[in-house]
Design an enzyme around this catalytic site. Structure first.
Site, mmCIF file in Angstrom:
data_model
loop_
_atom_site.group_PDB
_atom_site.id
_atom_site.type_symbol
_atom_site.label_atom_id
_atom_site.label_comp_id
_atom_site.label_asym_id
_atom_site.label_seq_id
_atom_site.Cartn_x
_atom_site.Cartn_y
_atom_site.Cartn_z
ATOM 1 N N ASN A 194 -6.230 -10.416 -6.578
ATOM 2 C CA ASN A 194 -7.568 -10.089 -7.070
ATOM 3 C C ASN A 194 -7.549 -9.342 -8.404
ATOM 4 O O ASN A 194 -8.602 -9.027 -8.945
ATOM 5 C CB ASN A 194 -8.374 -9.327 -6.019
ATOM 6 C CG ASN A 194 -7.808 -7.954 -5.709
ATOM 7 O OD1 ASN A 194 -6.630 -7.683 -5.938
ATOM 8 N ND2 ASN A 194 -8.638 -7.087 -5.170
ATOM 9 N N ARG B 38 -10.350 -7.934 8.822
ATOM 10 C CA ARG B 38 -10.144 -6.502 9.076
ATOM 11 C C ARG B 38 -11.237 -5.927 9.974
ATOM 12 O O ARG B 38 -10.950 -5.181 10.919
ATOM 13 C CB ARG B 38 -10.126 -5.742 7.741
ATOM 14 C CG ARG B 38 -8.895 -5.970 6.900
ATOM 15 C CD ARG B 38 -9.087 -5.434 5.494
ATOM 16 N NE ARG B 38 -7.857 -5.387 4.741
ATOM 17 C CZ ARG B 38 -7.792 -5.154 3.430
ATOM 18 N NH1 ARG B 38 -8.922 -4.959 2.737
ATOM 19 N NH2 ARG B 38 -6.633 -5.118 2.807
ATOM 20 N N GLU C 91 -4.991 0.618 -5.468
ATOM 21 C CA GLU C 91 -4.026 0.519 -4.370
ATOM 22 C C GLU C 91 -2.831 -0.343 -4.780
ATOM 23 O O GLU C 91 -2.985 -1.416 -5.329
ATOM 24 C CB GLU C 91 -4.682 -0.062 -3.130
ATOM 25 C CG GLU C 91 -5.699 0.861 -2.500
ATOM 26 C CD GLU C 91 -6.342 0.238 -1.273
ATOM 27 O OE1 GLU C 91 -5.660 0.120 -0.247
ATOM 28 O OE2 GLU C 91 -7.524 -0.136 -1.357
ATOM 29 N N GLU D 241 -1.076 1.389 -0.373
ATOM 30 C CA GLU D 241 -2.115 0.547 0.213
ATOM 31 C C GLU D 241 -2.700 1.235 1.448
ATOM 32 O O GLU D 241 -1.982 1.537 2.406
ATOM 33 C CB GLU D 241 -1.544 -0.812 0.613
ATOM 34 C CG GLU D 241 -1.077 -1.663 -0.566
ATOM 35 C CD GLU D 241 -2.222 -2.400 -1.244
ATOM 36 O OE1 GLU D 241 -3.364 -2.345 -0.741
ATOM 37 O OE2 GLU D 241 -1.961 -3.035 -2.283
ATOM 38 N N SER E 231 -11.374 -1.104 -8.515
ATOM 39 C CA SER E 231 -10.782 -1.308 -7.197
ATOM 40 C C SER E 231 -11.756 -2.000 -6.263
ATOM 41 O O SER E 231 -12.967 -1.801 -6.343
ATOM 42 C CB SER E 231 -10.378 0.045 -6.602
ATOM 43 O OG SER E 231 -9.885 -0.101 -5.287
ATOM 44 N N ASP F 248 -5.906 -1.275 -11.519
ATOM 45 C CA ASP F 248 -6.097 -1.365 -10.085
ATOM 46 C C ASP F 248 -5.697 -0.025 -9.469
ATOM 47 O O ASP F 248 -4.991 0.770 -10.092
ATOM 48 C CB ASP F 248 -5.232 -2.505 -9.538
ATOM 49 C CG ASP F 248 -5.341 -2.669 -8.036
ATOM 50 O OD1 ASP F 248 -6.451 -2.478 -7.494
ATOM 51 O OD2 ASP F 248 -4.331 -2.985 -7.393
#
Length: 200
Positions: free
Chosen positions: A155, A46, A9, A15, A90, A7
């Site tokens: 995730n 968002r 972030e 982040e 990602s 991954d």
């Protein structure tokens, strides 16, 4: 044959949305995949917030340009890439990631893309594929690779659990408590040793 899937972030870089939240003073933007397992729901939230505050791609990219990798991340990645092939998986976006990839020495990145209006408003996003991390790991396995995966968020769990070896890194107490079967590390040296140990 092994390939390592990481991954980005929270593992290699801070982040992005938390950094943007701090810059803009909008606390709701601190919400990430550590908090919300449903990525579609998170992104709609968002984008609604960005629209409400009149913020677009230019403002986010200005913040990203000031973000540096986590301390030790570049050295960790360089040392790991000397041992195995590495892919960053990602759920970030091409329009966000480029300056961060430069600071990490241009590792291979599989991510998604934003839909952006001429005005700079982010109108939507396009995922590379469904469950992109797990789907990619399964695809790599289908062409003869054993995968080793590490991540910090909800995730990431699919790719971690589907791999020959999988690790949590700088994860939350809640995720670690829910998955005590997954080795969890906080330091890059520990994670490097665990991954290299799994390569045999």
């Amino acid at each position: 044959m092994n390939i390592v899937c990481l991954d980005m972030e929270g593992v290699l870089v801070p982040e992005i949305w938390i950094a943007f939240s701090e810059e803009t003073g909008i606390p709701e933007l601190r919400r990430t995949t550590r908090d919300e397992p449903d990525y579609g729901k998170l992104m709609r939230f968002r984008l609604d917030l960005l629209r409400e505050h009149g913020l677009g791609l230019k403002e986010i990219q200005a913040v990203i340009s000031k973000i540096d990798p986590l301390p030790g991340a570049r050295d960790f990645l360089d040392r790991l890439r000397a041992e195995a092939q590495v892919i960053i998986l990602s759920d970030t976006f091409e329009q966000f990631a480029k300056p961060l990839m430069e600071k990490l020495g241009w590792p291979t990145l599989f991510c998604n893309t934003l839909e952006v209006a001429k005005s700079g408003e982010i109108t939507g996003y396009k995922m590379r594929c469904e469950q992109s991390k797990l789907t990619t790991v399964r695809a790599l396995q289908s062409i003869g690779y054993n995968t080793i995966a590490a991540g910090d968020s909800f995730n990431d769990l699919g790719m971690i659990q589907a791999s020959k070896a999988g690790f949590l890194f700088k994860s939350t107490d809640a995720i670690k408590a829910a998955h005590p079967e997954l080795p969890a590390f906080e330091e890059f040296g520990e994670l490097l040793a665990a991954i290299v140990g799994a390569l045999d």
